[in-house]
Design an enzyme around this catalytic site. Structure first.
Site, short mmCIF file in Angstrom:
data_model
loop_
_atom_site.label_atom_id
_atom_site.label_comp_id
_atom_site.label_asym_id
_atom_site.label_seq_id
_atom_site.Cartn_x
_atom_site.Cartn_y
_atom_site.Cartn_z
N LYS A 238 0.82 -1.22 0.00
CA LYS A 238 0.00 0.00 0.00
C LYS A 238 0.86 1.26 0.00
CE LYS A 238 -4.36 -1.99 1.17
NZ LYS A 238 -5.43 -2.31 2.13
N ARG A 278 -3.42 -10.35 4.37
CA ARG A 278 -3.82 -10.39 2.96
C ARG A 278 -2.66 -9.81 2.16
NH1 ARG A 278 -5.90 -6.93 -0.74
NH2 ARG A 278 -7.42 -7.74 -2.22
#
Ligand code: PMM
Length: 299
Positions: A238, A278
């Protein structure tokens, strides 16, 4: 508030030999889950466009399974900040055959969607988990689909669809606010007849969160674990990691070069008691998990 703070699942099985003191209770599971990301989309920020083709998607899912993924997370709509929505028919068409093919190969599959119709189609094709980044807020029918089918449900913290989420990043205290909003989603799920044992919580890094918010949530992940539900953590590649690792000119580290940083976040999440992570790089995460598990056993 109805029993949100009940004791959590996955607390340790302390292994002792006679004469040894039992190990102190540690939070979280002894073997955290790895959820491998498979975005069947043209526009996801990390793997967008790579797995739009059916056979490429299935091959990548199989590869992640072979590398140690416990769950393959199939998504047909990008949740990247600013992304436009796709219509439900397109989303279903992208995911359903991929879900079926992976399930036929014996892999466990979660469906990453905010839409009840997509979740129902994927469950019909064999998915056993609904990964709902809206925590049930985007589609009032989602709770019914989950309750009727008895699948597990990831409730992620969310405040709005991708097009608006950047302007929704206002918190008094991000950790307390996100926890409280997740507890509301738990209440709503239980009120709709969903079994509490099916729920998994996720603080939703990057969704209506600044980099500073993401760091605070990561640093206080143990407080989410203390809510008594399995906690999923999704930091993989991210942008706050790209920003942390920016070069001297202020250019963020490219998406494909954030893997070592992602692994560090996964280890920290395991330490905090997360149920699972994840991630895009399953092989590396499986190695990091092996190191973490061996360390924990040796304590
Ligand atoms: N992040 C993305 C998509 N789905 N689901 C959960 N539960 N948690 C997340 O943090 C999450 C998610 C966005 O990342 P991607 O574009 O790489 O899929």
């Amino acid at each position: 508030m109805r029993g949100v703070h009940a004791p959590g699942p996955g607390n340790v099985d302390a292994v002792t030999t006679p004469g040894e003191l039992s190990a102190p209770q540690e939070p979280g599971p002894a073997r955290p889950e790895i959820m491998g990301v498979l975005n069947v989309t043209p526009d996801s920020f990390s793997d967008g466009g790579r797995y739009l083709d059916f056979s490429d998607a299935v091959a990548h899912g199989e590869q992640m399974g072979a590398e140690g993924a416990d769950l393959i997370d199939v998504g047909g709509e990008s949740t990247r900040p600013g992304a436009d929505r796709v219509d439900p028919e397109t989303e279903i068409a992208r995911v359903v055959d991929v879900v079926a093919a992976l399930c036929e190969r014996g892999l466990a599959v979660s469906i990453d969607t905010t839409r009840a119709a997509v979740a129902a189609a994927a469950i019909g094709a064999g998915a056993s988990v609904v990964n709902d980044v809206s925590g049930g807020l985007a589609d009032p029918d989602m709770a019914r689909v989950v309750a009727d089918t008895g699948v597990r449900w990831v409730l992620m913290h969310w405040r709005g669809h991708s097009a608006d989420m950047q302007r929704l990043q206002h918190y008094e205290n991000v950790v307390a606010d996100v926890k409280a909003e997740l507890e509301d989603r738990v209440e709503a799920a239980l009120d709709s007849g969903v079994d509490r044992s099916k729920l998994i919580l996720d603080p939703g890094l990057g969704f209506a969160k600044s980099a500073a918010h993401n760091w605070r949530l990561s640093a206080h992940l143990d407080e989410f674990v203390a809510l008594g539900f399995p906690v999923l953590f999704g930091a993989s590649r991210k942008s706050y990691l790209g920003k942390l690792l920016e070069d001297e000119s202020g250019k963020p580290r490219p998406v494909g070069e954030r893997e070592a940083a992602t692994l560090a976040t996964s280890l920290l999440a395991f330490e905090a008691g997360a149920w699972g992570v994840r991630v895009h790089d399953v092989a590396g995460t499986a190695d990091a998990r092996a190191v973490w598990m061996a360390t924990r056993q040796a304590r």
